[in-house]
Design a protein around this motif. Structure first.
Motif, PDB file in Angstrom:
ATOM      1  N   HIS A 109      17.807  51.982 -21.448  1.00  0.00           N
ATOM      2  CA  HIS A 109      17.156  53.200 -21.256  1.00  0.00           C
ATOM      3  C   HIS A 109      15.726  53.030 -20.620  1.00  0.00           C
ATOM      4  O   HIS A 109      15.455  53.876 -19.613  1.00  0.00           O
ATOM      5  N   ILE A 110      15.264  51.925 -20.889  1.00  0.00           N
ATOM      6  CA  ILE A 110      13.757  51.698 -20.355  1.00  0.00           C
ATOM      7  C   ILE A 110      14.002  51.490 -18.961  1.00  0.00           C
ATOM      8  O   ILE A 110      13.168  51.998 -18.141  1.00  0.00           O
TER       9      ILE A 110
ATOM     10  N   SER B 141      18.598  60.402 -14.638  1.00  0.00           N
ATOM     11  CA  SER B 141      17.792  59.898 -15.562  1.00  0.00           C
ATOM     12  C   SER B 141      17.829  60.588 -16.881  1.00  0.00           C
ATOM     13  O   SER B 141      17.450  59.967 -17.923  1.00  0.00           O
ATOM     14  N   VAL B 142      18.134  61.886 -16.940  1.00  0.00           N
ATOM     15  CA  VAL B 142      18.453  62.432 -18.266  1.00  0.00           C
ATOM     16  C   VAL B 142      20.057  62.608 -18.253  1.00  0.00           C
ATOM     17  O   VAL B 142      20.871  63.467 -17.473  1.00  0.00           O
ATOM     18  N   PRO B 143      20.838  61.677 -19.095  1.00  0.00           N
ATOM     19  CA  PRO B 143      22.171  61.843 -19.266  1.00  0.00           C
ATOM     20  C   PRO B 143      22.727  63.088 -19.726  1.00  0.00           C
ATOM     21  O   PRO B 143      21.921  63.640 -20.771  1.00  0.00           O
TER      22      PRO B 143
ATOM     23  N   SER C  78      12.717  56.253 -12.747  1.00  0.00           N
ATOM     24  CA  SER C  78      12.749  57.717 -12.684  1.00  0.00           C
ATOM     25  C   SER C  78      11.915  58.321 -12.044  1.00  0.00           C
ATOM     26  O   SER C  78      11.780  59.415 -11.320  1.00  0.00           O
TER      27      SER C  78
ATOM     28  N   LEU D 209      14.034  54.765 -17.291  1.00  0.00           N
ATOM     29  CA  LEU D 209      12.896  55.272 -17.102  1.00  0.00           C
ATOM     30  C   LEU D 209      11.856  55.026 -16.268  1.00  0.00           C
ATOM     31  O   LEU D 209      11.314  55.734 -15.645  1.00  0.00           O
TER      32      LEU D 209
ATOM     33  N   SER E 297      18.400  49.977 -25.790  1.00  0.00           N
ATOM     34  CA  SER E 297      17.229  50.320 -25.558  1.00  0.00           C
ATOM     35  C   SER E 297      16.576  49.930 -24.149  1.00  0.00           C
ATOM     36  O   SER E 297      16.048  50.824 -23.390  1.00  0.00           O
ATOM     37  N   MET E 298      16.907  48.587 -23.792  1.00  0.00           N
ATOM     38  CA  MET E 298      16.436  47.968 -22.583  1.00  0.00           C
ATOM     39  C   MET E 298      16.973  49.023 -21.588  1.00  0.00           C
ATOM     40  O   MET E 298      16.562  49.090 -20.434  1.00  0.00           O
TER      41      MET E 298
ATOM     42  N   LYS F  13      12.322  64.811  -8.780  1.00  0.00           N
ATOM     43  CA  LYS F  13      11.829  65.379  -9.881  1.00  0.00           C
ATOM     44  C   LYS F  13      12.508  66.848 -10.294  1.00  0.00           C
ATOM     45  O   LYS F  13      12.344  67.281 -11.146  1.00  0.00           O
ATOM     46  N   GLY F  14      12.976  67.345  -9.131  1.00  0.00           N
ATOM     47  CA  GLY F  14      13.327  68.881  -9.409  1.00  0.00           C
ATOM     48  C   GLY F  14      14.704  68.751 -10.044  1.00  0.00           C
ATOM     49  O   GLY F  14      15.321  69.897 -10.620  1.00  0.00           O
ATOM     50  N   GLU F  15      15.563  67.538 -10.100  1.00  0.00           N
ATOM     51  CA  GLU F  15      16.805  67.605 -10.820  1.00  0.00           C
ATOM     52  C   GLU F  15      16.835  66.700 -11.894  1.00  0.00           C
ATOM     53  O   GLU F  15      15.905  65.693 -12.031  1.00  0.00           O
ATOM     54  N   LEU F  16      17.444  67.034 -12.999  1.00  0.00           N
ATOM     55  CA  LEU F  16      17.751  65.917 -13.847  1.00  0.00           C
ATOM     56  C   LEU F  16      18.428  64.596 -13.590  1.00  0.00           C
ATOM     57  O   LEU F  16      18.007  63.523 -13.773  1.00  0.00           O
TER      58      LEU F  16
END
Lengths: 591, 319
Positions: A6-7, A24-26, A13, A10, A3-4, A18-21
């Motif tokens: 992930h954080i 940050s979004v696997p 991020s 985040l 989880s760490m 922001k236009g692309e995944l």
């Protein structure tokens, strides 16, 4: 410490494109074994080596099957985040508009962690069922734990299976907790070995029915639910606040710790005194992020009016004599017991029984007499028995029978005590009124059978509190409360048995109150407190009722036994002393 | 870029119009399924069908593994199941009444014999409701998914002008993309990869799904390819990943925001609970990290892609 990881992702991020995944979004590929299976399939097909010349028409179905599979995959997709897929999956009923709205709100605004606090009879179960089904359909939930009162375990399992086709299993053995979807009783869940078993699992959804049992953060109930590892949490209760603001904080800490700030902050910000709220608007706004409450008036559900009438009963001189002498005994005994630190609970029971029926009180007196060692006590008790034997007619019971006879249709009589229930049954039988009985400990099948008997054969149903849970008696529209519970919510739940969806006529409620006794004051307070509650929870108004529940009952007893006069008692009981409940106030309770 | 994704979204919603939630399209679907598995239709009426299941279908749709174990071990003649499917409540009631009437009539004609004496009077068979969301339909869906995973085919010869014309082999790759945070959104996708020149075509299935197809030998299609099948599958996946990265990410951004807000709240809350007691603090820290884990599971956005169907299709050269 996945989880760490992930954080960190985040927090970085926000600076990313922001236009692309991006990172940050696997994007993960799942079920890749299909690829290998396909290669295998091609190889086998090559071995068969059928030439285009000798095409077998029976193989023609392959392409059709491929098309069907594509069609079925597409039909099972969740095409967007918003749609309520579960609506197409319910069976045998149509959810009401307010239930659909509530379910959508839980999913989209409250993000699956919510207190469902609809008024009794508006279908919290349906709302919860829709939400559960939605998570199952979207593949977001597999392990679901439902903690409900013991008496409702089977009913919950049945409803989820029948109405929502959710394969819920009632918990009977330890091994049942391992099932994907299990309905268990919170009372066994909080004890070992069940507790450790539950804590070792990772739950996708935890649902607690009658969640007011979690209002106190020092209890095992609260601790268990707090410790459970869970993604989504649904707490169902018609009474999210019974005593004070702390309870609300305790419930919300289970859903979103810190939503109301720390305990201290919360207290500084919102609590000006135990029963008063600072910044009510802000609190209402915050609470709205975790709580949904539909009220009968607003939900668009048509419910006929309730007509509540308080019938004052004048005790006969003999009864009054007994009442007074028991009061005198209770007063002196109370002082003694308090000073000797002995339990005052038996006194509380006796106090309440004497308001219910002489018969019930005498059974307790007899028991106390058998246990008593002190000669003067025995003498006292014998005196009570003597006084009671002079009473030929129990005014209150007779009044109830009179009301039954006047009632054009069926009628329910509620009492808190089994002894009173027994006596009522005996008298009703003498009068030739067909009667059925309802009490705690009845199995569902027996309850169903009794309900059926009541609907088809009998005129009167005599129920104790504990027998009343989970039954729906919409076909009856008259209720007599022989004695009143000292907790307004229990009174509300009684009335909710008949005043619910499906009721078509005006509900008549008679509250029997004996004049000149403690009961008379209690009824007044009950009315006021229900009004308070309705304004408090319905709209989170700035006033919360005083403490109800056992503490409150204890306080009432104390007051009633130490106050020197009725006037003193009245002023002590009334929080805004000198300003008794206005008639208008009382009417607003039962709109 | 965004208009492109909008178009794609529109296509998905167009696909949904043939939704099986509608009784007529569901009936059409179920009829085609039973025809495809060559189940015999014994009786039909409006919104009602009776099918006799072949053995393999029976095993997939009716859950009775012990029965099959017994039948196979003892070499018994298996009794086939007859499914009585009503598609609406009306049909269900009507047919149940019919079945009951027929049953009583039959009982009157042949009075109880010895066998009914043993088993008790037999009951009339009952129809079952097959609506969207029912257990049986879920079974049919999984049977369809299993049977319709793969395909090797070419357009039916009747449609082709010259049967011997060379076929160009294509890989057909159908899949589902799932965007997941605390809710989900799914998209259907299809990609075709030409095994001769490596050309990639999006929404490939939608372009060929209306064709009549017949099976063809894979060796005929794979005899002269320049792109191995495995390589083609890699390309299809890379292409799909590329398309996914062009999709709007507002949903993921707001999920992250929700996470961050609640993450802060949570930390604040646990900081306020800390006391002098070291052991108690350790416990609280443990609880806190557990809750953060749950929070991450709830909100952290992910995209899951899976391939659900694969096919090898030979198309005439000019297509």
């Amino acid at each position: 410490m996945d989880s760490m990881h992930h954080i960190e992702l985040l927090s970085n991020s926000s600076t990313e494109n922001k236009g692309e995944l991006g990172l940050s979004v696997p994007v993960t590929w799942v079920q890749q074994e299909l690829r290998h299976a396909f290669t295998g399939y091609i190889q086998t097909a090559m071995l068969c080596n059928h030439d285009a010349a000798d095409l077998d028409t029976s193989n023609f179905s392959d392409w059709r099957m491929f098309q069907l599979a594509a069609e079925s995959f597409q039909s099972q997709l969740a095409p967007d985040f918003e749609e309520l897929l579960s609506l197409n999956h319910v069976f045998g009923f149509h959810p009401l508009p307010h239930q659909v709205t509530a379910a959508k709100k839980v999913l989209q605004d409250l993000r699956g962690r919510a207190i469902l606090a609809d008024e009794v009879g508006l279908g919290k179960t349906i709302e919860a069922g829709l939400v559960l089904k939605e998570y199952l359909l979207r593949g977001l939930a597999r392990k679901i734990l439902l903690l409900v009162p013991t008496s409702l375990v089977l009913q919950w399992s049945r409803e989820l299976n029948q109405k929502f086709r959710i394969a819920a299993h009632p918990q009977r053995h330890m091994a049942d907790w391992k099932r994907d979807i299990v309905v268990g009783s919170i009372d066994s869940a909080k004890r070992e070995p069940h507790r450790s078993e539950l804590l070792s699992e990772e739950w996708d959804v935890v649902l607690v029915d009658e969640a007011h049992k979690l209002k106190n953060r020092k209890t095992k109930n609260w601790d268990l639910v707090n410790r459970l590892s869970k993604k989504y949490v649904l707490l169902l209760t018609a009474t999210p606040i019974q005593n004070d603001l702390d309870e609300l904080h305790a419930l919300i800490s289970l859903l979103r710790p810190g939503q109301l700030g720390s305990h201290q902050e919360f207290a500084e910000k919102h609590v000006s005194s135990k029963r008063k709220v600072k910044n009510p608007q802000e609190l209402r706004h915050t609470v709205g992020k975790v709580l949904i409450r539909n009220r009968r008036g607003e939900s668009g559900v048509y419910l006929p009016k309730r007509d509540v009438e308080t019938c004052y009963v004048q005790l006969s001189p003999e009864e009054l004599c007994l009442y007074d002498s028991i009061q005198a005994f209770l007063r002196s005994e109370y002082q003694q017991r308090v000073s000797r630190k002995k339990s005052v609970l038996p006194l509380l029971t006796l106090q309440r029984e004497v308001c219910s029926s002489t018969y019930a009180a005498m059974i307790s007196v007899e028991k106390m007499m058998r246990k008593a060692s002190d000669a003067s006590d025995v003498e006292n008790f014998a005196q009570f028995m003597h006084l009671a034997s002079k009473i030929r007619v129990f005014t209150k019971v007779e009044r109830a029978i009179e009301l039954c006879n006047q009632a054009p249709g069926k009628c329910i009589i509620f009492t808190e005590f089994r002894a009173t229930q027994d006596y009522l049954l005996y008298r009703l039988k003498q009068c030739g009124i067909p009667t059925v009985l309802f009490r705690g400990g009845y199995k569902k099948s027996k309850k169903d059978w009794m309900t059926d008997l009541f609907e088809k054969k009998a005129k009167v149903l005599v129920a104790t509190e504990s027998g009343g849970e989970g039954i729906n008696l919409q076909f009856c529209n008259e209720m007599i409360n022989l004695d009143l519970p000292w907790n307004p919510m229990r009174l509300e739940q009684r009335i909710g048995r008949i005043h619910r969806i499906g009721q078509t006529s005006i509900c008549k409620i008679h509250n029997l109150v004996t004049e000149g006794t403690l009961e008379e004051h209690i009824v007044q307070i009950l009315m006021e407190k229900i009004a308070l509650f309705e304004s408090a929870v319905g709209t989170i108004d700035p006033i919360f009722g005083p403490e109800f529940g056992q503490k409150y009952e204890r306080r009432l007893l104390e007051l009633s036994l130490t106050a020197n006069s009725m006037e003193e008692l009245r002023s002590a009981l009334d929080p805004n002393s000198g300003c008794p409940a206005t008639q208008k106030n009382r009417e607003s309770v039962y709109h | 870029m965004s208009s492109n994704s909008k178009k794609q979204r529109k296509r998905v919603s167009l696909n949904m119009t043939s939704s099986l939630q509608n009784v007529n399209s569901l009936m059409k679907f179920v009829d085609s399924y039973f025809k495809a598995v060559s189940a015999k239709c014994l009786y039909q009426d409006t919104e009602y069908r009776e099918y006799e299941l072949p053995r393999d279908v029976d095993k997939e749709l009716i859950e009775r593994p012990f029965y099959w174990m017994w039948v196979e071990a003892s070499g018994q003649e298996a009794q086939t199941t007859q499914l009585r499917l009503a598609f609406t409540q009306n049909a269900l009631e009507r047919e149940n009444q019919r079945l009951q009437e027929e049953h009583t009539k039959a009982m009157r004609q042949t009075p109880d014999d010895f066998s009914t004496f043993l088993t008790g009077p037999s009951r009339a068979p009952k129809a079952e409701l097959l609506d969207y969301g029912s257990f049986r339909l879920d079974k049919i869906f999984s049977s369809v998914a299993k049977r319709g995973q793969f395909i090797v085919c070419q357009p039916s010869p009747a449609l082709q002008k010259a049967r011997q014309r060379t076929l160009v082999p294509w890989l057909l790759c159908n899949g589902v993309t799932t965007m997941r945070c605390d809710l989900t959104k799914q998209m259907w996708w299809s990609i075709g990869v030409c095994l001769q020149n490596g050309q990639i075509i999006p929404a490939f299935y939608e372009q060929i799904c209306h064709l009549e197809m017949v099976p063809v030998s894979p060796s005929r299609l794979l005899s002269h390819i320049s792109l191995p099948l495995d390589e083609a599958m890699d390309r299809a996946m890379r292409e799909q990943e590329r398309l996914i990265k062009q999709l709007p990410t507002d949903w993921a951004e707001s999920a992250k925001q929700r996470f961050n807000t609640e993450y802060d709240q949570l930390n604040l809350y646990y900081r306020s609970l800390r006391t002098e007691d070291i052991q108690q603090n350790e416990e609280l820290e443990l609880e806190q990290s557990r809750k953060i884990e749950s929070l991450a599971k709830l909100y952290v956005p992910t995209v899951e892609v899976k391939i659900v169907q694969l096919g090898l299709i030979g198309l005439p050269a000019e297509a």
